[in-house]
Design a protein around this motif. Structure first.
Motif, PDB file in Angstrom:
ATOM      1  N   GLY A 184       0.780  -1.065   0.081  1.00 43.23           N
ATOM      2  CA  GLY A 184       0.131  -0.075  -0.112  1.00 43.23           C
ATOM      3  C   GLY A 184       0.916   1.185  -0.011  1.00 43.23           C
ATOM      4  N   SER A 185       0.093   2.321  -0.125  1.00 43.49           N
ATOM      5  CA  SER A 185       0.703   3.805  -0.118  1.00 43.49           C
ATOM      6  C   SER A 185       1.588   4.010   0.979  1.00 43.49           C
ATOM      7  CB  SER A 185      -0.471   4.736  -0.551  1.00 43.49           C
ATOM      8  OG  SER A 185      -0.698   4.619  -1.687  1.00 43.49           O
ATOM      9  N   LEU A 186       1.240   3.655   2.203  1.00 42.92           N
ATOM     10  CA  LEU A 186       1.961   3.995   3.386  1.00 42.92           C
ATOM     11  C   LEU A 186       3.317   3.262   3.465  1.00 42.92           C
ATOM     12  CD1 LEU A 186       2.408   5.182   6.323  1.00 42.92           C
ATOM     13  CD2 LEU A 186       1.105   2.903   7.289  1.00 42.92           C
ATOM     14  N   SER A 187       3.449   2.215   3.076  1.00 45.65           N
ATOM     15  CA  SER A 187       4.704   1.369   3.016  1.00 45.65           C
ATOM     16  C   SER A 187       5.849   1.921   1.904  1.00 45.65           C
ATOM     17  CB  SER A 187       4.583  -0.092   3.213  1.00 45.65           C
ATOM     18  OG  SER A 187       3.985  -0.753   4.298  1.00 45.65           O
ATOM     19  N   SER A 188       4.945   2.005   0.873  1.00 47.14           N
ATOM     20  CA  SER A 188       5.835   2.581  -0.350  1.00 47.14           C
ATOM     21  C   SER A 188       6.269   4.079  -0.039  1.00 47.14           C
ATOM     22  CB  SER A 188       4.659   2.747  -1.591  1.00 47.14           C
ATOM     23  OG  SER A 188       4.528   1.463  -2.040  1.00 47.14           O
ATOM     24  N   ALA A 189       5.720   4.873   0.457  1.00 48.81           N
ATOM     25  CA  ALA A 189       5.876   6.314   0.712  1.00 48.81           C
ATOM     26  C   ALA A 189       7.090   6.223   1.835  1.00 48.81           C
ATOM     27  CB  ALA A 189       4.691   7.074   1.306  1.00 48.81           C
ATOM     28  N   SER A 190       7.027   5.484   2.817  1.00 50.70           N
ATOM     29  CA  SER A 190       8.038   5.306   3.933  1.00 50.70           C
ATOM     30  C   SER A 190       9.315   4.715   3.192  1.00 50.70           C
ATOM     31  CB  SER A 190       7.508   4.545   5.125  1.00 50.70           C
ATOM     32  OG  SER A 190       7.207   3.140   4.717  1.00 50.70           O
ATOM     33  N   HIS A 191       9.074   3.761   2.454  1.00 52.03           N
ATOM     34  CA  HIS A 191      10.160   3.123   2.047  1.00 52.03           C
ATOM     35  C   HIS A 191      10.897   3.946   1.139  1.00 52.03           C
ATOM     36  CE1 HIS A 191      12.742   0.152  -0.052  1.00 52.03           C
ATOM     37  NE2 HIS A 191      12.316   0.744  -1.353  1.00 52.03           N
ATOM     38  N   GLN A 192      10.199   4.913   0.156  1.00 59.89           N
ATOM     39  CA  GLN A 192      10.808   5.786  -0.738  1.00 59.89           C
ATOM     40  C   GLN A 192      11.669   6.661   0.112  1.00 59.89           C
ATOM     41  OE1 GLN A 192      11.324   5.879  -3.783  1.00 59.89           O
ATOM     42  NE2 GLN A 192      12.050   8.195  -4.180  1.00 59.89           N
ATOM     43  N   ILE A 193      11.307   7.195   1.196  1.00 61.53           N
ATOM     44  CA  ILE A 193      11.904   8.192   1.806  1.00 61.53           C
ATOM     45  C   ILE A 193      13.173   7.483   2.383  1.00 61.53           C
ATOM     46  CG2 ILE A 193      12.053   9.595   3.884  1.00 61.53           C
ATOM     47  CD1 ILE A 193       9.006   9.824   3.568  1.00 61.53           C
ATOM     48  N   ALA A 194      13.098   6.157   3.010  1.00 64.14           N
ATOM     49  CA  ALA A 194      14.191   5.576   3.384  1.00 64.14           C
ATOM     50  C   ALA A 194      15.320   5.124   2.416  1.00 64.14           C
ATOM     51  CB  ALA A 194      13.780   4.226   4.411  1.00 64.14           C
ATOM     52  N   ALA A 241       6.434   7.908  11.411  1.00 60.92           N
ATOM     53  CA  ALA A 241       6.559   7.210  12.439  1.00 60.92           C
ATOM     54  C   ALA A 241       7.220   5.924  11.678  1.00 60.92           C
ATOM     55  CB  ALA A 241       5.255   6.661  13.050  1.00 60.92           C
ATOM     56  N   LEU A 242       6.593   5.577  10.634  1.00 59.55           N
ATOM     57  CA  LEU A 242       7.261   4.160   9.839  1.00 59.55           C
ATOM     58  C   LEU A 242       8.529   4.549   9.430  1.00 59.55           C
ATOM     59  CD1 LEU A 242       6.838   1.318   9.102  1.00 59.55           C
ATOM     60  CD2 LEU A 242       5.640   1.803   7.211  1.00 59.55           C
ATOM     61  N   THR A 243       8.728   5.569   8.715  1.00 59.51           N
ATOM     62  CA  THR A 243      10.231   6.162   8.188  1.00 59.51           C
ATOM     63  C   THR A 243      11.129   6.176   9.556  1.00 59.51           C
ATOM     64  OG1 THR A 243       9.178   7.265   6.601  1.00 59.51           O
ATOM     65  CG2 THR A 243      11.279   7.996   7.076  1.00 59.51           C
ATOM     66  N   SER A 244      10.858   6.824  10.631  1.00 57.24           N
ATOM     67  CA  SER A 244      11.687   6.891  11.640  1.00 57.24           C
ATOM     68  C   SER A 244      12.228   5.460  12.126  1.00 57.24           C
ATOM     69  CB  SER A 244      11.128   7.475  12.819  1.00 57.24           C
ATOM     70  OG  SER A 244      11.776   7.724  14.000  1.00 57.24           O
ATOM     71  N   TRP A 245      11.366   4.332  11.911  1.00 52.35           N
ATOM     72  CA  TRP A 245      11.646   3.026  12.427  1.00 52.35           C
ATOM     73  C   TRP A 245      12.704   2.546  11.358  1.00 52.35           C
ATOM     74  CZ3 TRP A 245      12.039   0.939  16.913  1.00 52.35           C
ATOM     75  CH2 TRP A 245      11.033   1.331  17.805  1.00 52.35           C
ATOM     76  N   LEU A 246      12.525   2.654  10.071  1.00 49.37           N
ATOM     77  CA  LEU A 246      13.248   2.187   8.793  1.00 49.37           C
ATOM     78  C   LEU A 246      14.536   2.901   8.973  1.00 49.37           C
ATOM     79  CD1 LEU A 246      10.905   2.218   5.922  1.00 49.37           C
ATOM     80  CD2 LEU A 246      11.496   0.344   7.198  1.00 49.37           C
ATOM     81  N   LEU A 247      14.764   4.092   9.431  1.00 49.30           N
ATOM     82  CA  LEU A 247      16.092   4.865   9.449  1.00 49.30           C
ATOM     83  C   LEU A 247      17.016   4.070  10.475  1.00 49.30           C
ATOM     84  CD1 LEU A 247      15.143   8.590   8.895  1.00 49.30           C
ATOM     85  CD2 LEU A 247      15.953   6.799   7.194  1.00 49.30           C
TER      86      LEU A 247
END
Length: 452
Positions: free
Chosen positions: A263-273, A348-354
């Motif tokens: 979905g868009s939430l995961s794609s957006a956070s992954h794109q930033i990471a 929130a999700l991006t912060s964990w991915l980082l």
């Protein structure tokens, strides 16, 4: 040795400034698309993953010619550089035809990776624009490698920095519209990149025609017929290097395609990471380019001892740089996520991915330096095989299994349905890769008993 390290540092800082400017192209697009809509940044994530996979693998073929040209410079063979550069145009023509074919016909790839139907149309429109920007991008990469081999990267850097000033307003204008132009979303970012690519190549071509720096190379002589032996030599060096980059990049960018089904939430956070990981990559890449150019120069000049000394000192420097950037990402991860997006969920999700991105970068610093220097010794096949096993198998393959095949306990389902499995597995695989490359490098440069 102090003077050599200063030379390499100046070269690396100059290359870094240019590479960061290029990375700012992607950062600009990510931020602009994020502000436009989650759907736009999700399409950008998938489309840019495909384009980067194609461009970087083809670019790797020509970047691998850098050690060859540096050796020729060290040996005082200026006109040989010009001859080999003209021959590389034949290889570039084939690369452009292959790359554009993939970008203009991505349907099979999108189906294979299960990119949602609703996203596919926008992704294909995005790629159809970037396909026409591939030829000038590859030609400019050849120009960049030539300047790095000659020890004069400043012209390239100034071009890249100036182009950023064109890219930013164009991306905003084309994406959001205005002044009589309709909003184009993610496609607007691609159109801005197209304009910038042709501008950079055009100015680079003009510089080659007018600057005295290139006169000794005798570039503007009659184009020779294809030299099969030389092209075969290029292929033996460039194709394994290009395939290695393809494996490295696709192990990274295919994550975007697999994450898209979440979905868009995961794609957006992954794109930033992914964008931050790519920015971090520019630091070891710049040092690796500068070091490999200088190492090849001394090898061409016949001073193997000087080359070995440089390799050892720059290895330590690359490791320290990697640790510093990783610490910065870890400490400032919340602030960084806030810069990229207004969405609380994406932040929130991006912060964990980082957290994973920080560890990933440390390993990336070591392996990037090693693989570039190994090309100075014509070692290209072993790194390719290691990449295939560890990055495709251990990183991407295991990450996919954990995310979509593993019957995890119920308490793990929330974590499993995010990009985290891919990032965790890719980070572990990259640490193993860095260890393997380091071992190969120090075995290759170890002097023979009679030279010790």
């Amino acid at each position: 040795m102090k003077g050599e390290l200063q030379h390499i540092s100046r070269h690396a800082v100059t290359v870094l400034a240019g590479q960061l400017a290029v990375m700012a192209f992607g950062t600009t697009d990510t931020i602009v698309a994020s502000r436009y809509s989650d759907e736009a940044v999700a399409a950008l994530s998938v489309g840019s993953a495909i384009f980067v996979s194609v461009y970087a693998s083809l670019m790797g073929i020509f970047q691998a010619l850098l050690p060859l040209w540096s050796e020729q410079r060290g040996a005082g063979q200026a006109q040989a550089i010009g001859h080999s550069l003209r021959q590389s145009m034949y290889l570039c023509l084939l690369a452009c035809l292959l790359g554009m074919s993939v970008l203009l016909m991505p349907d099979a790839l999108l189906r294979w990776t299960h990119v949602p139907e609703a996203m596919q149309l926008e992704v294909k429109r995005y790629l159809s624009v970037l396909a026409w920007g591939l030829p000038p991008a590859l030609l400019f990469r050849i120009y960049s490698a030539l300047n790095q081999a000659l020890g004069h990267p400043k012209l390239v850097t100034w071009l890249q920095l100036t182009s950023l000033l064109i890219k930013i307003p164009l991306s905003i204008w084309f994406t959001f519209g205005g002044l009589g132009l309709n909003p184009m979303g993610a496609v607007g970012c691609a159109l801005a990149t197209l304009v910038v690519n042709y501008t950079m190549f055009g100015v680079g071509l003009w510089l080659i025609r007018t600057q005295d720096l290139y006169t000794p190379l005798a570039l503007w002589t009659r184009m020779e017929r294809p030299d099969i032996r030389m092209l075969a030599r290029f292929c033996r060096l460039g194709i394994p290097a290009g395939l290695a980059i393809l494996v490295e990049v696709t192990s990274f960018t295919l994550m975007a395609l697999y994450v898209a089904r979440q979905g868009s939430l995961s794609s957006a956070s992954h794109q930033i990471a992914a964008n931050l990981a790519a920015i971090g990559y520019m630091f070891p890449l710049s040092l690796a380019i500068a070091a490999s150019a200088r190492v090849s120069y001394w090898r061409g000049a016949g001073d193997e001892a000087q080359a070995r000394q440089l390799i050892q000192q720059c290895f330590k420097l690359s490791t320290l740089m990697g640790a510093a950037v990783a610490a910065t990402l870890l400490i400032a991860r919340g602030l960084i996520a806030d810069i990229y997006t207004d969405s609380n969920q994406v932040q929130a999700l991006t912060s964990w991915l980082l957290i994973c991105v920080a560890a990933y970068h440390l390993a990336d610093s070591v392996q990037t330096y090693c693989i570039f220097v190994l090309r100075s010794y014509r070692v290209t096949v072993a790194p390719l095989l290691i990449y295939c096993v560890l990055l495709w198998g251990g990183g991407l393959g295991l990450g996919y299994w954990i995310a979509y095949e593993w019957q995890a306990p119920a308490s793990w389902h929330g974590w499993q349905a995010t990009p985290m499995p891919f990032w965790a597995c890719s980070t572990a695989a990259l640490f193993l890769t860095a260890a393997a490359f380091s071992t190969i490098l120090f075995r290759v440069i170890k002097p023979a008993p009679e030279q010790a």
